[in-house]
Design a protein around this motif. Structure first.
Motif, PDB file in Angstrom:
ATOM      1  N   HIS A  44     -38.979  11.372  76.531  1.00  0.00           N
ATOM      2  CA  HIS A  44     -39.402  10.217  77.328  1.00  0.00           C
ATOM      3  C   HIS A  44     -39.536   9.301  77.061  1.00  0.00           C
ATOM      4  O   HIS A  44     -38.920   8.355  78.003  1.00  0.00           O
ATOM      5  N   HIS A  45     -40.957   9.064  76.780  1.00  0.00           N
ATOM      6  CA  HIS A  45     -41.116   8.246  76.689  1.00  0.00           C
ATOM      7  C   HIS A  45     -40.519   6.664  75.480  1.00  0.00           C
ATOM      8  O   HIS A  45     -40.008   5.924  76.510  1.00  0.00           O
ATOM      9  N   LEU A  46     -39.670   7.359  74.574  1.00  0.00           N
ATOM     10  CA  LEU A  46     -38.473   6.355  74.034  1.00  0.00           C
ATOM     11  C   LEU A  46     -37.623   6.069  74.405  1.00  0.00           C
ATOM     12  O   LEU A  46     -37.022   4.765  74.691  1.00  0.00           O
ATOM     13  N   SER A  47     -36.820   7.013  75.067  1.00  0.00           N
ATOM     14  CA  SER A  47     -36.090   6.984  76.876  1.00  0.00           C
ATOM     15  C   SER A  47     -36.348   5.660  77.758  1.00  0.00           C
ATOM     16  O   SER A  47     -35.077   4.782  77.591  1.00  0.00           O
ATOM     17  N   VAL A  48     -37.519   6.141  77.747  1.00  0.00           N
ATOM     18  CA  VAL A  48     -37.569   4.541  79.516  1.00  0.00           C
ATOM     19  C   VAL A  48     -37.488   3.563  78.168  1.00  0.00           C
ATOM     20  O   VAL A  48     -37.058   2.261  79.158  1.00  0.00           O
ATOM     21  N   LEU A  49     -38.630   3.464  76.835  1.00  0.00           N
ATOM     22  CA  LEU A  49     -38.513   2.166  76.339  1.00  0.00           C
ATOM     23  C   LEU A  49     -36.914   1.480  76.208  1.00  0.00           C
ATOM     24  O   LEU A  49     -36.687   0.622  76.351  1.00  0.00           O
ATOM     25  N   LYS A  50     -36.277   2.771  75.819  1.00  0.00           N
ATOM     26  CA  LYS A  50     -34.619   2.422  75.965  1.00  0.00           C
ATOM     27  C   LYS A  50     -33.857   1.531  76.644  1.00  0.00           C
ATOM     28  O   LYS A  50     -33.391   0.584  76.608  1.00  0.00           O
ATOM     29  N   SER A  51     -34.524   2.249  78.158  1.00  0.00           N
ATOM     30  CA  SER A  51     -33.610   1.991  79.068  1.00  0.00           C
ATOM     31  C   SER A  51     -33.885   0.527  79.271  1.00  0.00           C
ATOM     32  O   SER A  51     -32.898   0.192  80.537  1.00  0.00           O
ATOM     33  N   ALA A  52     -35.400   0.436  79.330  1.00  0.00           N
ATOM     34  CA  ALA A  52     -35.781  -1.064  79.765  1.00  0.00           C
ATOM     35  C   ALA A  52     -35.809  -2.462  78.700  1.00  0.00           C
ATOM     36  O   ALA A  52     -35.714  -3.725  79.016  1.00  0.00           O
ATOM     37  N   GLY A  53     -34.838  -1.723  77.305  1.00  0.00           N
ATOM     38  CA  GLY A  53     -34.302  -2.561  76.632  1.00  0.00           C
ATOM     39  C   GLY A  53     -35.536  -3.309  75.658  1.00  0.00           C
ATOM     40  O   GLY A  53     -35.133  -3.957  74.424  1.00  0.00           O
ATOM     41  N   LEU A  54     -36.225  -2.117  75.900  1.00  0.00           N
ATOM     42  CA  LEU A  54     -37.512  -3.022  74.934  1.00  0.00           C
ATOM     43  C   LEU A  54     -37.927  -1.940  73.170  1.00  0.00           C
ATOM     44  O   LEU A  54     -37.929  -2.678  72.656  1.00  0.00           O
ATOM     45  N   VAL A  55     -36.860  -1.305  72.956  1.00  0.00           N
ATOM     46  CA  VAL A  55     -36.403  -0.579  71.520  1.00  0.00           C
ATOM     47  C   VAL A  55     -34.680   0.083  71.806  1.00  0.00           C
ATOM     48  O   VAL A  55     -34.476  -0.088  73.424  1.00  0.00           O
ATOM     49  N   THR A  56     -34.879  -0.357  70.746  1.00  0.00           N
ATOM     50  CA  THR A  56     -33.311   0.067  69.707  1.00  0.00           C
ATOM     51  C   THR A  56     -33.353   1.440  69.298  1.00  0.00           C
ATOM     52  O   THR A  56     -34.793   1.574  68.730  1.00  0.00           O
ATOM     53  N   ASP A  57     -32.071   1.837  69.382  1.00  0.00           N
ATOM     54  CA  ASP A  57     -32.369   2.908  68.203  1.00  0.00           C
ATOM     55  C   ASP A  57     -31.321   2.666  67.295  1.00  0.00           C
ATOM     56  O   ASP A  57     -30.682   2.090  67.838  1.00  0.00           O
ATOM     57  N   GLU A  58     -31.270   3.353  66.313  1.00  0.00           N
ATOM     58  CA  GLU A  58     -29.783   3.837  65.149  1.00  0.00           C
ATOM     59  C   GLU A  58     -30.319   4.691  64.299  1.00  0.00           C
ATOM     60  O   GLU A  58     -31.204   5.469  63.953  1.00  0.00           O
TER      61      GLU A  58
END
Length: 94
Positions: A44-58
């Protein structure tokens, strides 16, 4: 997007995740190993960070690897700088 970034940064767990990622990319499992919480909570925390554009995932094989999105960090830092600069100007006028 800036509001989402500030909301994401308001949580100490998310700030810790960002600190971990500042040293290099990590999988969700590697991030979760640093916390005493359920993996869905870390997700959930990673999802929030991703939605905010602070992290990317691959996706790399069966893993999802997370890393910092430095462009958004630069925008946030610019906002802080601009805000501080404007405030200094107002203080000088008084």
């Amino acid at each position: 997007m800036m509001g989402d970034a500030f909301k994401a940064l308001s949580d100490p767990t998310r700030r810790k995740i960002l600190e971990l990622l500042s040293e290099g990319e990590l999988t969700a499992g590697e991030i979760a190993a640093h916390f005493e919480m359920a993996k869905p909570s870390v997700s959930h925390h990673l999802s929030v960070l991703k939605s905010a554009g602070l992290v990317t995932d691959e996706r790399q094989g069966q893993n999802i690897v997370y890393c910092l999105n430095l462009t958004v960090f630069q925008e946030v830092l610019k906002w802080f700088y601009d805000f501080g600069f404007v405030k200094e100007e107002r203080d000088d006028e008084e």
